[in-house]
Design a protein around this motif. Structure first.
Motif, PDB file in Angstrom:
ATOM      1  N   TYR A  53       3.807 -11.356  41.179  1.00 33.77           N
ATOM      2  CA  TYR A  53       4.944 -12.279  41.211  1.00 33.77           C
ATOM      3  C   TYR A  53       4.591 -13.510  42.025  1.00 33.77           C
ATOM      4  N   THR A  54       5.364 -14.572  41.847  1.00 38.28           N
ATOM      5  CA  THR A  54       5.206 -15.799  42.602  1.00 38.28           C
ATOM      6  C   THR A  54       6.174 -15.742  43.777  1.00 38.28           C
ATOM      7  N   ASP A  61       0.863 -16.634  44.101  1.00 39.61           N
ATOM      8  CA  ASP A  61       0.982 -15.291  43.540  1.00 39.61           C
ATOM      9  C   ASP A  61       0.704 -14.213  44.586  1.00 39.61           C
ATOM     10  N   ARG A 124      11.748 -18.518  40.035  1.00 43.25           N
ATOM     11  CA  ARG A 124      10.317 -18.722  40.278  1.00 43.25           C
ATOM     12  C   ARG A 124       9.477 -17.453  40.225  1.00 43.25           C
ATOM     13  N   ASN A 126       8.840 -14.878  38.382  1.00 46.31           N
ATOM     14  CA  ASN A 126       8.039 -14.542  37.200  1.00 46.31           C
ATOM     15  C   ASN A 126       7.342 -13.194  37.364  1.00 46.31           C
ATOM     16  N   HIS A 127       8.121 -12.146  37.630  1.00 46.44           N
ATOM     17  CA  HIS A 127       7.559 -10.806  37.826  1.00 46.44           C
ATOM     18  C   HIS A 127       6.806 -10.354  36.577  1.00 46.44           C
ATOM     19  N   ARG A 128       5.591  -9.854  36.811  1.00 54.16           N
ATOM     20  CA  ARG A 128       4.765  -9.359  35.715  1.00 54.16           C
ATOM     21  C   ARG A 128       4.268  -7.965  36.048  1.00 54.16           C
ATOM     22  N   ALA A 137       5.314  -9.932  31.043  1.00 59.83           N
ATOM     23  CA  ALA A 137       6.361 -10.606  31.811  1.00 59.83           C
ATOM     24  C   ALA A 137       7.625  -9.753  31.719  1.00 59.83           C
ATOM     25  N   ALA A 139      10.640 -10.413  32.386  1.00 59.38           N
ATOM     26  CA  ALA A 139      11.787 -11.142  31.826  1.00 59.38           C
ATOM     27  C   ALA A 139      11.795 -11.119  30.296  1.00 59.38           C
ATOM     28  N   ASP A 140      10.673 -10.763  29.673  1.00 63.81           N
ATOM     29  CA  ASP A 140      10.642 -10.621  28.209  1.00 63.81           C
ATOM     30  C   ASP A 140      11.340  -9.337  27.760  1.00 63.81           C
ATOM     31  N   PRO A 144      16.593 -11.449  33.296  1.00 62.30           N
ATOM     32  CA  PRO A 144      16.379 -11.953  34.651  1.00 62.30           C
ATOM     33  C   PRO A 144      17.642 -11.785  35.504  1.00 62.30           C
TER      34      PRO A 144
END
Length: 169
Positions: A53-54, A61, A124, A126-128, A137, A139-140, A144
């Motif tokens: 994540y950011t 990251d 921001r 962007n958890h992966r 990702a 969020a896909d 979110p």
């Protein structure tokens, strides 16, 4: 007569067993407050995964590494680029702190959890999820802002049909 009894009771029992027996080992993402499965990633033989994540303040990251067992998640490593707010400045106990090419590592971590709570980033973060050399990702697959509980689970065919399978597109 026996055949009719088997058809009336045996077949439905077999179908119920096949539908509801938890057999597939997954990384499960459930609604934190309800326990209802939101999404899952089927596991292969590999038991290691990472959450990337950011960081919301220093905008670099962060990579958290984990290993799964039956019902436990063990954090094994943490990698980051900045000592800003919320990041550790040293290792604890038998952990090892290293710096390599501007990245800080805490290795040999043995922190065990039955689950990890996470709010999927809206802006921001962007958890992966990184597993088996693929990055997904969150969020896909998960709205979110949703607060999820990550756990190591075995799920049934019925739960697979209800949840969202995380897979490459």
């Amino acid at each position: 007569m026996k055949f009719k009894k088997f058809m009336a009771f045996g077949i439905p029992l077999i179908i119920a067993f096949l539908l509801f027996f938890p057999y597939k080992h997954v990384i499960a993402f459930s609604y934190q407050d309800q326990g209802e499965l939101v999404a899952y990633l089927p596991l292969k033989s590999e038991k290691n995964f990472q959450i990337k994540y950011t960081h919301s303040i220093h905008l670099t990251d962060v990579l958290e590494s984990y290993r799964l067992s039956d019902k436990q998640i063990e954090q094994t490593e943490l990698a980051y680029n900045d000592f800003a707010v919320g990041m550790p400045s040293n290792a604890e106990g038998e952990e090892v702190f290293e710096e390599k090419d501007g990245t800080y590592f805490i290795k040999n971590m043995k922190r065990n959890f039955t689950y990890i709570d996470l709010r999927v980033g809206q802006v921001r973060a962007n958890h992966r999820l990184v597993y088996d050399e693929k990055t997904y990702a969150l969020a896909d697959f998960i709205k979110p802002g949703t607060w999820v509980r990550i756990s190591s689970e075995s799920i049934s065919l019925w739960e697979q049909l209800k949840g969202v399978k995380i897979s490459g597109r």
